[in-house]
Enzyme design. Structure first.
Site, PDB file in Angstrom:
ATOM      1  N   SER A 166       0.842  -1.196   0.000  1.00  0.00           N
ATOM      2  CA  SER A 166       0.000   0.000   0.000  1.00  0.00           C
ATOM      3  C   SER A 166       0.873   1.241   0.000  1.00  0.00           C
ATOM      4  O   SER A 166       1.646   1.475   0.939  1.00  0.00           O
ATOM      5  CB  SER A 166      -0.904   0.024   1.239  1.00  0.00           C
ATOM      6  OG  SER A 166      -1.413   1.337   1.432  1.00  0.00           O
ATOM      7  N   ASP A 316      -5.818   0.898  -9.281  1.00  0.00           N
ATOM      8  CA  ASP A 316      -6.933   1.813  -9.562  1.00  0.00           C
ATOM      9  C   ASP A 316      -7.527   1.605 -10.953  1.00  0.00           C
ATOM     10  O   ASP A 316      -8.590   2.148 -11.264  1.00  0.00           O
ATOM     11  CB  ASP A 316      -6.471   3.267  -9.410  1.00  0.00           C
ATOM     12  CG  ASP A 316      -6.218   3.607  -7.945  1.00  0.00           C
ATOM     13  OD1 ASP A 316      -6.742   2.900  -7.059  1.00  0.00           O
ATOM     14  OD2 ASP A 316      -5.487   4.576  -7.693  1.00  0.00           O
TER      15      ASP A 316
HETATM   16  C1  S3P Z   1      -2.923   5.800  -3.493  1.00  0.00           C
HETATM   17  C2  S3P Z   1      -2.606   4.488  -3.250  1.00  0.00           C
HETATM   18  C3  S3P Z   1      -3.509   3.378  -3.561  1.00  0.00           C
HETATM   19  C4  S3P Z   1      -4.572   3.795  -4.563  1.00  0.00           C
HETATM   20  C5  S3P Z   1      -5.216   5.102  -4.193  1.00  0.00           C
HETATM   21  C6  S3P Z   1      -4.177   6.204  -4.128  1.00  0.00           C
HETATM   22  C7  S3P Z   1      -1.955   6.840  -3.105  1.00  0.00           C
HETATM   23  O1  S3P Z   1      -4.143   2.946  -2.372  1.00  0.00           O
HETATM   24  O2  S3P Z   1      -5.552   2.806  -4.692  1.00  0.00           O
HETATM   25  O3  S3P Z   1      -6.196   5.457  -5.142  1.00  0.00           O
HETATM   26  O4  S3P Z   1      -2.122   8.000  -3.525  1.00  0.00           O
HETATM   27  O5  S3P Z   1      -1.009   6.518  -2.378  1.00  0.00           O
HETATM   28  P1  S3P Z   1      -3.482   1.861  -1.388  1.00  0.00           P
HETATM   29  O6  S3P Z   1      -2.284   2.458  -0.764  1.00  0.00           O
HETATM   30  O7  S3P Z   1      -4.550   1.578  -0.361  1.00  0.00           O
HETATM   31  O8  S3P Z   1      -3.197   0.661  -2.246  1.00  0.00           O
END
Ligand code: S3P
Length: 430
Positions: A166, A316
């Protein structure tokens, strides 16, 4: 609730640009607030999620103003003011998780709350390691759900292996690490978007990347920057997908971000047989974000298998990828996509139900999604279920369907892409 009706397209054609990258726009606001001096942001995303970040920062005493097409952030040199009210996180997971990281280093308490969707999403993945660094976090529903109150203070650096890949959690810990005693290292199980690493370097932070480990050391003085935000590849993906599935189509998106941790969707399209041309204006290894132009022209597609390690690279874009898969010949299988279940909605459920309503052959079992194609889609009523990317992915499916498709809850596109349906209709030829 708003509805949008999409009519079938004979072809999809044109050259467009898309609004600024959401992930980078959030980070530009946060880093601008953390630095000393003024940060000037141009072409940043002006959509609900980024406004949530700006408003929360203002509640923490940050001055943000608009001037001649730019957003100016007056940095507070890492020291914020105790907010006079609860911080409203709306629908934005990125605002919540990154802000928790920053607040962990502030010597005051603050409470964060969100809308029903955000309040159902897991926060323990960030509050647990922040607690290990020394922050005190809790709320009426425990550490894993909003509302949460965080009391920051003296933090110690940690070495932390992320249990789930993440970028939001990685970013929260790196931001907290700016305030800690000693280094903070985050180890990723799979590569996730590296915008935080890039922007921290750009602002002058002491950051080292070694394989899958990112280490930040406190003490460096962050300095305000002049930042131009590239177009959001995750927004571009919807139009590129439309060109890939509607015969005779060609769409070019110019000035879009081509950071290699974000271009996984283009790789998947290529593997399916799409015709893609890409010109990158900058070296991808540069510290700031590479941009370029991408064109996709229609050609027949074939089903593919996407395995778990690749999921973060397309997290995404999976909703729109599933739309594309309905038009590819043979079977497409996506494995290990469980993270989709904890997005703005359960995106496995929202896409399986929406595409099924349109006549697609799609099923899910646990973390696996299987699509059989190509299926001629039939226009129908579908629901965004309160999720911006579901609304857009089903809207694109409507272009490839027979008869009109109505997307209920279309106003949710405001989260990341105001004007999405107008742009989509502008490209569609009937
Ligand atoms: C993001 C990370 C992702 C993504 C989100 C934006 C970011 O989420 O799905 O739309 O800006 O760091 P996760 O960290 O939960 O995977």
């Amino acid at each position: 609730m708003a509805n949008v009706t999409i009519h079938p397209a004979r072809k999809v054609q044109g050259e467009i640009s898309v609004p600024g990258d959401k992930s980078i726009s959030h980070r530009a606001l946060f880093l601008g607030a953390l630095a000393r001096g003024t940060t000037r942001i141009t072409q940043g995303l002006d959509a609900a999620d980024c406004r949530t970040t700006a408003r929360a920062l203002e509640d923490l005493g940050v001055e943000i103003r608009r001037e001649k097409g730019a957003v100016l952030v007056e940095g507070r040199g890492g020291k914020f003011s105790k907010p006079q009210r609860e911080l409203e996180m709306g629908n934005s997971g990125t605002t919540t998780r990154l802000l928790l990281g920053i607040l962990a280093g502030q010597p005051f308490g603050a409470t964060l709350k969100g809308d029903p969707s955000l309040s159902a999403r897991p926060m323990g993945r960030v509050t647990e390691p922040l607690s290990a660094m020394g922050a005190q976090v809790g709320g009426p529903n425990g550490k894993d759900r909003l509302p949460l109150t965080i009391q920051g203070g003296a933090l110690r650096g940690i070495r932390y292996a992320l249990p789930v890949p993440s970028a939001q959690v990685k970013s929260a810990l790196l931001l907290a690490g700016l305030f800690a005693q000693g280094p903070t290292t985050v180890v990723e199980p799979a590569v996730t978007r590296d915008h935080t690493e890039r922007i921290l370097k750009r602002f002058g932070a002491d950051l080292a990347v070694e394989g899958t480990a990112v280490t930040v050391r406190p003490g460096a003085k962050l300095k305000g920057q002049d930042l131009r935000i590239p177009g959001d590849i995750s927004s571009a993906a919807f139009f590129l997908a439309a060109a890939a599935i509607v015969p005779d189509s060609r769409v070019t998106v110019s000035g879009v971000g081509l950071n290699p941790t974000r271009t996984g969707f283009l790789e998947l399209l290529k593997r399916m047989g799409a015709k893609i041309e890409m010109t990158c204006h900058d070296a991808v290894h540069e510290e700031w974000e590479p941009t370029g132009n991408v064109s996709v022209s229609f050609s027949p597609l074939a089903g593919i298998v996407v395995e778990k390690p690749f999921i973060p690279a397309v997290i995404d874009e999976l909703p729109i990828f599933l739309t594309v898969a309905t038009q590819a010949k043979g079977q497409t299988v996506v494995r290990g996509a469980g993270e989709l279940r904890v997005k703005e909605t359960d995106r496995i459920r929202s896409m399986v139900s929406g595409l099924t309503a349109l006549g697609a052959k799609i099923r899910s079992e646990g973390e696996t999604i299987t699509v059989e194609g190509p299926t001629p889609l039939k226009g129908a009523g579908v629901d965004s279920l309160g999720d911006h990317r579901t609304a857009m992915a089903l809207g694109v499916a409507g272009l490839a369907a027979q008869g009109p498709t109505t997307v209920r809850g279309s106003e949710w596109v405001e989260i990341s892409f105001p004007g999405f349906f107008e742009t989509l209709k502008g490209l569609a030829r009937r």
